[in-house]
Design a protein around this motif. Structure first.
Motif, PDB file in Angstrom:
ATOM      1  N   PHE A  52       0.828  -1.206   0.000  1.00 24.01           N
ATOM      2  CA  PHE A  52       0.000   0.000   0.000  1.00 24.01           C
ATOM      3  C   PHE A  52       0.867   1.263   0.000  1.00 24.01           C
ATOM      4  N   VAL A  53       1.907   1.269   0.836  1.00 21.90           N
ATOM      5  CA  VAL A  53       2.784   2.438   0.927  1.00 21.90           C
ATOM      6  C   VAL A  53       3.562   2.635  -0.363  1.00 21.90           C
ATOM      7  N   PHE A  54       4.106   1.543  -0.920  1.00 18.18           N
ATOM      8  CA  PHE A  54       4.954   1.675  -2.103  1.00 18.18           C
ATOM      9  C   PHE A  54       4.145   1.998  -3.358  1.00 18.18           C
ATOM     10  N   VAL A  55       2.889   1.542  -3.402  1.00 16.14           N
ATOM     11  CA  VAL A  55       2.027   1.944  -4.521  1.00 16.14           C
ATOM     12  C   VAL A  55       1.790   3.449  -4.475  1.00 16.14           C
ATOM     13  N   LYS A  56       1.496   3.975  -3.281  1.00 13.73           N
ATOM     14  CA  LYS A  56       1.301   5.412  -3.139  1.00 13.73           C
ATOM     15  C   LYS A  56       2.560   6.186  -3.523  1.00 13.73           C
ATOM     16  N   ARG A  57       3.722   5.678  -3.136  1.00 13.46           N
ATOM     17  CA  ARG A  57       4.984   6.330  -3.487  1.00 13.46           C
ATOM     18  C   ARG A  57       5.164   6.357  -5.003  1.00 13.46           C
ATOM     19  N   GLY A  58       4.936   5.230  -5.635  1.00 18.42           N
ATOM     20  CA  GLY A  58       5.131   5.144  -7.077  1.00 18.42           C
ATOM     21  C   GLY A  58       4.167   6.004  -7.861  1.00 18.42           C
ATOM     22  N   LEU A  59       2.944   6.148  -7.341  1.00 18.44           N
ATOM     23  CA  LEU A  59       1.933   6.944  -8.041  1.00 18.44           C
ATOM     24  C   LEU A  59       2.240   8.441  -8.011  1.00 18.44           C
ATOM     25  N   ASP A  60       3.233   8.842  -7.220  1.00 16.12           N
ATOM     26  CA  ASP A  60       3.685  10.229  -7.257  1.00 16.12           C
ATOM     27  C   ASP A  60       4.399  10.540  -8.575  1.00 16.12           C
ATOM     28  N   TYR A  61       4.854   9.493  -9.264  1.00 18.34           N
ATOM     29  CA  TYR A  61       5.652   9.678 -10.481  1.00 18.34           C
ATOM     30  C   TYR A  61       5.028   9.048 -11.719  1.00 18.34           C
ATOM     31  N   ALA A  62       4.086   8.137 -11.544  1.00 17.65           N
ATOM     32  CA  ALA A  62       3.551   7.387 -12.686  1.00 17.65           C
ATOM     33  C   ALA A  62       2.031   7.376 -12.668  1.00 17.65           C
ATOM     34  N   THR A  63       1.448   7.173 -13.835  1.00 11.50           N
ATOM     35  CA  THR A  63       0.001   7.026 -13.941  1.00 11.50           C
ATOM     36  C   THR A  63      -0.404   5.607 -13.523  1.00 11.50           C
ATOM     37  N   PRO A  64      -1.633   5.414 -13.044  1.00  9.50           N
ATOM     38  CA  PRO A  64      -2.037   4.118 -12.469  1.00  9.50           C
ATOM     39  C   PRO A  64      -1.890   2.925 -13.411  1.00  9.50           C
ATOM     40  N   PHE A  65      -2.428   3.012 -14.644  1.00 12.33           N
ATOM     41  CA  PHE A  65      -2.375   1.867 -15.554  1.00 12.33           C
ATOM     42  C   PHE A  65      -0.934   1.500 -15.908  1.00 12.33           C
ATOM     43  N   ALA A  66      -0.129   2.513 -16.237  1.00 19.56           N
ATOM     44  CA  ALA A  66       1.254   2.249 -16.634  1.00 19.56           C
ATOM     45  C   ALA A  66       2.044   1.643 -15.478  1.00 19.56           C
ATOM     46  N   PHE A  67       1.888   2.217 -14.290  1.00 18.48           N
ATOM     47  CA  PHE A  67       2.617   1.730 -13.121  1.00 18.48           C
ATOM     48  C   PHE A  67       2.253   0.282 -12.811  1.00 18.48           C
ATOM     49  N   ALA A  68       0.942  -0.005 -12.772  1.00 22.06           N
ATOM     50  CA  ALA A  68       0.498  -1.369 -12.484  1.00 22.06           C
ATOM     51  C   ALA A  68       0.949  -2.332 -13.581  1.00 22.06           C
ATOM     52  N   GLY A  69       0.851  -1.908 -14.846  1.00 26.55           N
ATOM     53  CA  GLY A  69       1.240  -2.785 -15.951  1.00 26.55           C
ATOM     54  C   GLY A  69       2.700  -3.163 -15.901  1.00 26.55           C
ATOM     55  N   ILE A  70       3.577  -2.184 -15.704  1.00 22.66           N
ATOM     56  CA  ILE A  70       5.018  -2.464 -15.637  1.00 22.66           C
ATOM     57  C   ILE A  70       5.332  -3.352 -14.437  1.00 22.66           C
ATOM     58  N   ARG A  71       4.686  -3.055 -13.304  1.00 24.88           N
ATOM     59  CA  ARG A  71       4.934  -3.856 -12.100  1.00 24.88           C
ATOM     60  C   ARG A  71       4.647  -5.332 -12.336  1.00 24.88           C
ATOM     61  N   PHE A  72       3.501  -5.637 -12.932  1.00 19.58           N
ATOM     62  CA  PHE A  72       3.108  -7.038 -13.039  1.00 19.58           C
ATOM     63  C   PHE A  72       3.769  -7.756 -14.216  1.00 19.58           C
ATOM     64  N   MET A  73       4.136  -7.034 -15.237  1.00 19.09           N
ATOM     65  CA  MET A  73       4.949  -7.678 -16.270  1.00 19.09           C
ATOM     66  C   MET A  73       6.282  -8.113 -15.675  1.00 19.09           C
TER      67      MET A  73
END
Length: 299
Positions: free
Chosen positions: A25-46
């Motif tokens: 939860f914390v690291f998703v919030k941190r990452g969303l400061d720099y990336a859009t939701p779909f792109a961030f989630a997509g790169i993470r799970f690939m």
């Protein structure tokens, strides 16, 4: 009732993925400061799918398994990764990480409803209904605390709604997996579905959010790598535990009760703009006890 009374080494090992997932939860919030939701989630799970495939060390077997169970892989990719995390990432982008942790912690209760609707041998009873109503009450308390008439409050209530939809998506997936009668390898299924689901999210992100700018600071890539590691290692340990003959699924899933508690506490500790308030704490306590009561055995 002592939850961990007589816990074996197996259940101590289960604490590893539970704690790892709680940090997400914390690291998703941190990452969303720099990336859009779909792109961030997509790169993470690939990336997580590639890491998990490397743990399996059987590329040919993984490919054959994916082809053989393509319908299940596709359904899981849509429900668990693409749909669930699309809603989850956009939801958590609107609310504090602690609130997201609390809402996501109510997934077992929504699973009870979907099981009642779609499984002939898993009906709601008084205990389950009471737990569900209590959890809904806790969610209402949290929603009211977001000042829903204000502009920022409306966005937070929208975020809570998206998180609830993601919880429903996850609960439907569990019914799909339960109703599946063809034996499958959980590790191979998960490696394929999170990579495919991540790819779907990243492809959607291009027209929806624009091309992702990979020129990001180290903090973003640290969050990305940590979240990918959490997904790969957490699911690897969890699925291995599930396959142990001495493990009871119901008891193992009880460990997930710690996720919202640890996740919310971590958020309150490390996130500058996230601190406990009376409504959040009351809502968290109500939902937590609802989940505990849901899993408790009747005398």
């Amino acid at each position: 009732m002592l939850i961990f009374k007589g816990m074996k080494k197996t259940y101590l090992l289960a604490l590893i993925p539970v704690i790892l997932w709680s940090t997400a939860f914390v690291f998703v919030k941190r990452g969303l400061d720099y990336a859009t939701p779909f792109a961030f989630a997509g790169i993470r799970f690939m990336l997580a799918g590639i890491l998990l495939a490397s743990f399996i060390r059987d590329p040919k077997g993984l490919l054959n398994h994916t082809v053989k169970h393509w319908k299940l892989v596709f359904t899981t990719s849509i429900l668990q990764t693409a749909l669930f995390y699309a809603l989850y990432y956009y939801g958590i982008d609107q609310v504090p990480a602690s609130i997201a942790a609390i809402i996501i912690g109510s997934i077992p209760l929504f699973s009870a409803v979907t099981a009642h609707l779609f499984m002939h041998n898993d009906h709601l009873n008084g205990r389950k209904i009471t737990s569900l109503l209590a959890a809904i009450g806790g969610i209402v308390i949290i929603s009211v605390s977001r000042a829903p008439t204000a502009e920022t409050g409306k966005l937070q209530v929208l975020g809570i709604g998206l998180l609830l939809l993601s919880a429903i998506s996850e609960s439907v997936l569990q019914v799909v997996l339960k109703k599946n009668v063809v034996p499958y390898d959980p590790m191979k299924l998960n490696a394929a579905q999170i990579f495919i689901g991540g790819s779907i999210l990243f492809i959607i992100s291009i027209p929806a959010e624009g091309m992702f700018d990979f020129n990001q600071p180290p903090e973003f890539y640290f969050s990305l790598l940590w979240l990918s590691f959490v997904s790969a290692v957490g699911f690897s340990i969890w699925y291995n535990l599930i396959q142990r003959p001495e493990v009871r699924i119901s008891e193992l899933n009880m460990m997930k009760f710690l996720n919202p508690v640890i996740g919310a506490a971590l958020s309150w500790i490390v996130m500058a703009n996230d601190s406990p308030d009376l409504y959040s704490v009351v809502g968290m306590v109500v939902i937590s006890f609802a989940v505990l009561f849901f899993y408790s055995k009747r005398a």
